[in-house]
Design a protein around this motif. Structure first.
Motif, PDB file in Angstrom:
ATOM      1  N   CYS A 213       0.836  -1.209   0.000  1.00 26.01           N
ATOM      2  CA  CYS A 213       0.000   0.000   0.000  1.00 26.01           C
ATOM      3  C   CYS A 213       0.868   1.254   0.000  1.00 26.01           C
ATOM      4  O   CYS A 213       0.542   2.247  -0.670  1.00 26.01           O
ATOM      5  CB  CYS A 213      -0.943  -0.002   1.204  1.00 26.01           C
ATOM      6  SG  CYS A 213      -2.294  -1.192   1.077  1.00 26.01           S
ATOM      7  N   GLU A 217       1.241   4.255  -3.153  1.00 26.51           N
ATOM      8  CA  GLU A 217       1.160   5.714  -3.025  1.00 26.51           C
ATOM      9  C   GLU A 217       2.291   6.412  -3.771  1.00 26.51           C
ATOM     10  O   GLU A 217       2.200   7.603  -4.071  1.00 26.51           O
ATOM     11  CB  GLU A 217       1.187   6.102  -1.547  1.00 26.51           C
ATOM     12  CG  GLU A 217      -0.044   5.621  -0.775  1.00 26.51           C
ATOM     13  CD  GLU A 217       0.070   5.891   0.709  1.00 26.51           C
ATOM     14  OE1 GLU A 217       1.129   6.422   1.139  1.00 26.51           O
ATOM     15  OE2 GLU A 217      -0.882   5.574   1.455  1.00 26.51           O
ATOM     16  N   LEU A 223      -1.595   1.904  -8.030  1.00 26.68           N
ATOM     17  CA  LEU A 223      -2.686   2.522  -7.284  1.00 26.68           C
ATOM     18  C   LEU A 223      -4.001   1.751  -7.437  1.00 26.68           C
ATOM     19  O   LEU A 223      -4.816   1.700  -6.507  1.00 26.68           O
ATOM     20  CB  LEU A 223      -2.873   3.964  -7.749  1.00 26.68           C
ATOM     21  CG  LEU A 223      -3.591   4.906  -6.780  1.00 26.68           C
ATOM     22  CD1 LEU A 223      -2.916   4.907  -5.408  1.00 26.68           C
ATOM     23  CD2 LEU A 223      -3.632   6.311  -7.357  1.00 26.68           C
ATOM     24  N   LYS A 226      -4.471  -0.694  -4.588  1.00 29.70           N
ATOM     25  CA  LYS A 226      -4.362  -0.272  -3.193  1.00 29.70           C
ATOM     26  C   LYS A 226      -5.568  -0.670  -2.354  1.00 29.70           C
ATOM     27  O   LYS A 226      -5.414  -1.168  -1.229  1.00 29.70           O
ATOM     28  CB  LYS A 226      -4.139   1.239  -3.112  1.00 29.70           C
ATOM     29  CG  LYS A 226      -3.865   1.706  -1.680  1.00 29.70           C
ATOM     30  CD  LYS A 226      -3.667   3.198  -1.583  1.00 29.70           C
ATOM     31  CE  LYS A 226      -3.460   3.612  -0.130  1.00 29.70           C
ATOM     32  NZ  LYS A 226      -3.380   5.080   0.029  1.00 29.70           N
TER      33      LYS A 226
END
Length: 261
Positions: A213, A217, A223, A226
């Motif tokens: 995660c 970012e 992404l 995530k």
């Protein structure tokens, strides 16, 4: 076989495995070479950690730690590629796979690895010198006392609900590996061994998702994953908390006197 003989014999066995892993990495024979290198580094450091107040073990442990730090980002990349392929994100996986060759080459040709292997090769002789100088007296007792302190530290951490789970994961790993390195001296109760492994597995899965995660970012093409990584990580942390409760109960029970049970 004396205790010192047994420790040296284990290090010599690990040296063979480490050299083999390095040769496999250099020849690119399989995708597990780096993983096996790191596993055997971990086993070596688990042997050395209880005796690293002595000069020879401390030097080798420091050199092994340097190799661990060098290889961690590359192993993380390998694991990320495996996860992306499992999730069906082939483009993201292949972009990262193309980086691996240069990362492997950087490890093989590094002064860090060369220095470690040189120190490892000379280590048995240095330990024999320390033995002749009387520096290794009561070594067995020192290791036993260190493992007992390690177990007490783990018990204390488990008793604190607010204790950082990242730090607790490291304590669990070190206790498990110390037990494997010195099973006859380990104070870890037999019923706790399986629980320790379950905790390490659950916390390890959570830690992987936590790190992914963070990467998402920073790397735009991750992404999209995530949200699912956050959901999976939360479920794994919940599972880990259950296993931690079981482990804490097992260790607390073992610490009671017979009349308290």
């Amino acid at each position: 076989m004396s205790f010192v003989d047994a420790v040296i014999a284990q290090v010599l066995e690990l040296e063979v495995r480490l050299q083999h892993a390095c040769a496999r990495l250099a020849s690119r024979t399989d995708g597990e070479a780096l993983h096996d290198l790191r596993i055997n580094l971990r086993k070596l450091r688990s042997l050395l950690r209880p005796i690293r107040r002595l000069d020879a073990p401390r030097e080798l442990d420091a050199a092994a730690a340097d190799v661990g730090r060098l290889t961690t980002p590359v192993r993380d990349l390998e694991v990320m590629i495996i996860e992306l392929r499992r999730q069906g994100f082939t483009d993201q996986a292949e972009r990262r796979a193309r980086l691996l060759e240069s990362r492997y080459s950087a490890i093989e040709g590094s002064a860090t690895l060369v220095r470690f292997l040189s120190i490892l090769d000379a280590w048995p002789g240095h330990m024999r010198e320390a033995e002749r100088a009387g520096e290794l007296s009561r070594l067995r007792q020192r290791v036993k006392a260190r493992l007992q302190r390690q177990l007490e530290g783990l018990r204390e951490a488990l008793a604190q609900p607010e204790f950082d789970r990242h730090a607790l994961r490291l304590l669990v790993k070190r206790m498990r590996y110390a037990h494997e390195a010195y099973p006859r001296l380990s104070p870890l109760p037999a019923p706790a061994v399986a629980s320790l492994k379950a905790v390490q597995s659950a916390l390890g899965d959570w830690h992987d998702h936590f790190q992914w995660c963070l990467r998402a970012e920073q790397e735009a093409d991750l992404l999209v994953l995530k949200d699912r990584w956050e959901v999976a990580g939360a479920a794994e942390l919940a599972a880990a908390e259950v296993e931690l409760s079981i482990l804490a109960e097992t260790l607390a029970l073992d610490g009671q006197s017979p009349q308290d049970r």
